[in-house]
Design an enzyme around this catalytic site. Structure first.
Site, mmCIF file in Angstrom:
data_model
loop_
_atom_site.group_PDB
_atom_site.id
_atom_site.type_symbol
_atom_site.label_atom_id
_atom_site.label_comp_id
_atom_site.label_asym_id
_atom_site.label_seq_id
_atom_site.Cartn_x
_atom_site.Cartn_y
_atom_site.Cartn_z
ATOM 1 N N ASP A 8 0.892 -1.148 0.000
ATOM 2 C CA ASP A 8 0.000 0.000 0.000
ATOM 3 C C ASP A 8 0.941 1.211 0.000
ATOM 4 O O ASP A 8 2.107 1.095 0.379
ATOM 5 C CB ASP A 8 -0.877 -0.026 1.258
ATOM 6 N N ASP A 10 -0.007 5.109 0.797
ATOM 7 C CA ASP A 10 -0.251 6.074 1.876
ATOM 8 C C ASP A 10 -0.282 5.355 3.227
ATOM 9 O O ASP A 10 -1.109 4.477 3.436
ATOM 10 C CB ASP A 10 -1.595 6.778 1.671
HETATM 11 C C1 G6P Z 1 -5.391 6.294 0.008
HETATM 12 C C2 G6P Z 1 -5.530 7.026 1.336
HETATM 13 C C3 G6P Z 1 -6.945 7.519 1.522
HETATM 14 C C4 G6P Z 1 -7.407 8.309 0.320
HETATM 15 C C5 G6P Z 1 -7.347 7.442 -0.928
HETATM 16 C C6 G6P Z 1 -7.759 8.197 -2.181
HETATM 17 O O1 G6P Z 1 -5.957 5.044 0.121
HETATM 18 O O2 G6P Z 1 -5.192 6.186 2.408
HETATM 19 O O3 G6P Z 1 -6.995 8.311 2.687
HETATM 20 O O4 G6P Z 1 -8.735 8.776 0.504
HETATM 21 O O5 G6P Z 1 -6.006 6.997 -1.080
HETATM 22 O O6 G6P Z 1 -6.804 9.182 -2.453
HETATM 23 P P1 G6P Z 1 -6.856 10.212 -3.644
HETATM 24 O O7 G6P Z 1 -5.442 10.698 -3.731
HETATM 25 O O8 G6P Z 1 -7.290 9.482 -4.873
HETATM 26 O O9 G6P Z 1 -7.818 11.272 -3.268
HETATM 27 MG MG MG Z 2 -2.768 3.153 3.530
#
Ligand code: G6P
Ligand code: MG
Length: 210
Positions: A8, A10
């Site tokens: 993963d 983030d």
């Molecule tokens: C990751 C983060 C989420 C976020 C998602 C979408 O999974 O952990 O917190 O909402 O990505 O991110 P984006 O950059 O597409 O808005």
């Molecule tokens: Mg994550």
């Protein structure tokens, strides 16, 4: 036999939580909605539109689809502007060391992220060269906890689920990986989750383990 490691992004390789928080907080303030770090925590691994829906659940107002799209895009523009300062020094502890170790051991490496900004982040961190496959929010129609992101990554690596492990920080991500029948390593808020196979304190723990 494990041949592929799916990360993963983030919360595992880089901490973008605070930047997501600032983005959603800006929207919440604008709309007069209560939003705090605890609610932000629930957005880990959740797609942008689903995150917005969670935030709007704390409001009495009913938002049209058009209004929701505008708010999501406003949040994203601000979030992307905050990503401007990101660099390799923002990699989480042990990330680069682990990635280099896994390459030396000839594992295939993939990113499996719900974010549609994964590509920008990977380039800012200067780590694209290490990954055989990158699957992000633009490649999938079902976000975590659906297994699509990890099944797509395994498929693109040319591996079966049994040949892959997933490293995740979000409970929804662990659910997704388990639904894909993959072994999971949980870090941060996923460390003590009941479905996590192995909890780790830091990415350093996986060096010489995998
Ligand atoms: C990751 C983060 C989420 C976020 C998602 C979408 O999974 O952990 O917190 O909402 O990505 O991110 P984006 O950059 O597409 O808005
Ligand atoms: Mg994550």
């Amino acid at each position: 036999m494990i041949k592929g490691i799916i990360f993963d992004l983030d919360g595992v390789i880089v901490s973008t939580d605070d930047l997501h928080y600032l983005g959603w907080k800006m929207i919440a303030n604008r709309e007069n909605i209560h939003f705090d770090k605890t609610i932000n925590h629930q957005l880990r691994g959740v797609s942008r539109m689903e995150s917005l829906n969670i935030l709007l659940n704390h409001s009495f107002k009913v938002y049209s689809q058009t209004e929701k799209m505008q708010l999501a895009s406003m949040k994203n523009d601000y979030y992307v502007s905050l990503l401007g300062n990101l660099s390799q020094s923002d990699l989480l502890p042990g990330a680069l060391e682990l990635i280099k170790y896994l390459k030396r051991k000839n594992y295939l490496l993939a990113i499996g992220s719900s974010s549609k900004n994964a590509s920008i982040i990977i380039d800012k961190l200067n780590i694209r060269e290490y990954f055989n496959v990158i699957v992000d929010g633009n490649d999938i129609s079902n976000s975590k906890p659906h297994p699509e992101v990890f099944l797509t990554a395994a498929n693109k690596l040319g591996l079966t689920s049994a040949e892959c492990v997933v490293i995740e920080d979000a409970v929804t991500g662990i659910d997704a990986a388990k639904a894909a029948n993959m072994i999971t390593y949980g870090i941060g808020s996923a460390k003590n989750y009941e479905k996590t196979d192995f909890g780790i304190d830091s990415l350093y723990d996986l060096i010489d383990t995998l």
